[in-house]
Design an enzyme around this catalytic site. Structure first.
Site, PDB file in Angstrom:
ATOM      1  N   SER A 373      -2.012  -1.709  -7.526  1.00 17.22           N
ATOM      2  CA  SER A 373      -1.356  -0.564  -6.252  1.00 17.22           C
ATOM      3  C   SER A 373      -0.913   0.257  -5.685  1.00 17.22           C
ATOM      4  O   SER A 373      -0.093  -0.790  -5.771  1.00 17.22           O
ATOM      5  CB  SER A 373      -2.497  -1.321  -5.119  1.00 17.22           C
ATOM      6  OG  SER A 373      -2.772  -0.014  -3.742  1.00 17.22           O
ATOM      7  N   CYS A 374      -0.557   1.353  -6.160  1.00 18.54           N
ATOM      8  CA  CYS A 374      -0.072   1.755  -4.878  1.00 18.54           C
ATOM      9  C   CYS A 374      -0.080   2.875  -4.277  1.00 18.54           C
ATOM     10  O   CYS A 374      -0.912   3.481  -3.937  1.00 18.54           O
ATOM     11  CB  CYS A 374       1.138   2.954  -5.903  1.00 18.54           C
ATOM     12  SG  CYS A 374       0.578   3.838  -7.252  1.00 18.54           S
ATOM     13  N   ASP A 375       0.594   4.244  -3.774  1.00 20.03           N
ATOM     14  CA  ASP A 375       0.819   4.672  -2.871  1.00 20.03           C
ATOM     15  C   ASP A 375      -1.011   5.825  -2.897  1.00 20.03           C
ATOM     16  O   ASP A 375      -2.080   5.402  -2.038  1.00 20.03           O
ATOM     17  CB  ASP A 375       2.252   5.273  -2.258  1.00 20.03           C
ATOM     18  CG  ASP A 375       1.260   5.942  -1.221  1.00 20.03           C
ATOM     19  OD1 ASP A 375       1.131   5.364   0.212  1.00 20.03           O
ATOM     20  OD2 ASP A 375       1.731   7.411  -0.868  1.00 20.03           O
ATOM     21  N   MET A 378      -1.948   6.602  -8.978  1.00 22.08           N
ATOM     22  CA  MET A 378      -1.970   6.810 -10.358  1.00 22.08           C
ATOM     23  C   MET A 378       0.087   6.368 -10.422  1.00 22.08           C
ATOM     24  O   MET A 378       0.543   5.437 -10.253  1.00 22.08           O
ATOM     25  CB  MET A 378      -1.989   8.174 -10.596  1.00 22.08           C
ATOM     26  CG  MET A 378      -3.272   8.729  -9.999  1.00 22.08           C
ATOM     27  SD  MET A 378      -4.562   8.248 -11.242  1.00 22.08           S
ATOM     28  CE  MET A 378      -3.748   8.941 -12.838  1.00 22.08           C
TER      29      MET A 378
END
Length: 462
Positions: A373-375, A378
């Site tokens: 996961s990132c903000d 993508m």
């Protein structure tokens, strides 16, 4: 406010392909395109006026109301579109999530009163009536007001772009990017207004304010100049990912380890915006990811060389300032200025240790579903998922599902969440029972070796 911004960012992010499609048509056949063609350019305006607002409305409604909420928001948006002579892009982003929530709320409130066997019929009828009601309200009550607001916003943007204040946006944007708010800024704030302006003027400098890779690339160049021989290959790889891949998150840890480098990216950003402003250049669409290749592709033909020069100049300024800071830092302590940083693509003798962010209680079971996961869900997380898939395949670990998602869209069935450790405070509370691992960089190959080993040991034990 941060959560609202991420919601709007997610709505735009999921429809980036439509925005880029309109940009490609514009750059090829629009008035500023490579081969202006009135016949082909007639498709551009319907995309801005109908396709994009309707898709944004569906996406926003679906976030809170599922498929039904998306349909209701989509139909309701017709009222705003028909009442305005401007693309209702911002209106779709603002109003669609509340409409989706309202649809879901009505469904919950009425489900206990619906006779058995007629649930689908009544639910569809309620959605249809709600859609018509909101569409008429948008047309007669909200549309003209929203149209006036958008005209004032557009006038304000034109004034800002032509004023001496525009470069000062770098004082906020560059530090916010490094604090992992880059997707929020680009897709939640910059893109909607830039799209509106690009439709009116054919291009917008707003698209270059956040996407400029020059400041971050300059910092990496400064590290390359002051690093040891063993560290240089790693930094070159990171710089390539940032400049050509457009994944800016890979340079954030380099700045966070030495906060004085905020001055360098601010100086580079200020220089770039000033240069772009002086020569009146812009892009026809948002550049996502912020790759120099995509930026140049989305630039009008006459702006390409100037934009390339502006990116280069911002990189040079950022590099000079960062080099001075790193040399001073190195003089104050022994060893390399890179000594405290786990390099994203490095080949160190010591393997960097991963950080387990959550203590038990998390489920001590086998790991079959991994979410990186990132903000925005993508860019860096997509690259991390690709790296982990390759590592898992090389380790011959069977039946491991690996995907990448945004922080707000992590599946409940996830057994393991991998996230950049600076984002741990923003992790949703609903995942308290899930094993969460923090890494220094989602592009760090060596950290994934530890993760693969952890998965292998866990699956052998359970």
């Amino acid at each position: 406010m941060n959560r609202i911004g991420r919601i709007y960012s997610s709505i735009v992010f999921q429809n980036i392909s439509i925005i880029i499609a309109a940009g490609i048509l514009n750059i090829l056949f629009g008035p500023h395109g490579w081969k202006p063609d009135a016949g082909m350019s007639q498709f551009i305006d319907p995309i801005y006026r109908y396709v994009l607002p309707l898709m944004l409305a569906y996406t926003g409604g679906k976030l809170y109301g599922g498929h039904s909420g998306g349909i209701v928001a989509n139909v309701a948006m017709i009222g705003l579109i028909m009442a305005s002579d401007m693309p209702m892009i911002i209106g779709a982003i603002i109003f669609s999530p509340p409409i989706g929530w309202l649809s879901a709320w009505l469904e919950r409130r009425t489900q206990d009163y619906i006779p058995i066997g007629s649930e689908l019929l009544i639910a569809n009828l309620i959605d249809a009536l709600l859609s018509i009601g909101l569409m008429l309200a948008g047309y007669y009550l909200v549309g003209s007001l929203m149209n006036d607001v958008l005209k004032h916003i557009n006038s304000g943007l034109v004034m800002l772009v032509g004023s001496a204040w525009l470069p000062f946006l770098s004082l906020v944007i560059e530090p916010a990017k490094v604090m992992f708010l880059n997707n929020l800024i680009n897709h939640g704030i910059v893109a909607p207004f830039g799209i509106q302006q690009a439709r009116e003027l054919g291009k917008s400098i707003i698209f270059l304010v956040e996407a400029n890779p020059g400041p971050g690339f300059g910092v990496l160049l400064a590290y390359l100049m002051t690093s040891s021989k063993e560290e240089k290959p790693s930094i070159r790889g990171t710089a390539g990912i940032q400049l050509f891949g457009g994944i800016h998150e890979v340079y954030f840890p380099y700045i966070l380890m030495n906060p004085a480098l905020f001055i360098a990216v601010i100086a580079g950003g200020f220089t770039g915006i000033s240069f772009f402003q002086i020569f009146d250049v812009g892009l026809v669409s948002t550049a996502s990811p912020g790759s120099i290749l995509l930026i140049l592709f989305l630039a009008p033909q006459e702006d390409i060389l100037i934009i390339l020069a502006g990116v280069g100049l911002s990189a040079v300024v950022s590099c000079i300032v960062a080099h001075f800071i790193l040399v001073r830092s190195h003089a104050k302590r022994s060893g390399s200025p890179m000594e405290s940083l786990t390099l994203p693509l490095g080949e160190k003798e010591e393997r960097p240790s991963i950080m387990i962010l959550d203590e038990p209680p998390y489920s001590l079971s086998s790991i079959r579903h991994v979410t990186i996961s990132c903000d925005g869900g993508m860019a860096s997380s997509a690259m991390g998922a690709a790296i982990l898939r390759r590592k898992v395949k090389e380790a011959r670990l069977p039946n491991i599902q690996i995907e990448h998602r945004s922080i707000d869209d992590i599946p409940t069935e996830t057994d393991l969440i991998i996230i950049q450790h600076q984002l741990k405070k923003r992790m949703n509370q609903m995942h308290q029972s899930t094993l969460i691992i923090g890494v220094n960089s989602l592009s760090n190959l060596l950290e994934y070796d530890d993760i693969v080993l952890l998965i292998k040991n866990r699956n052998q034990s359970y």
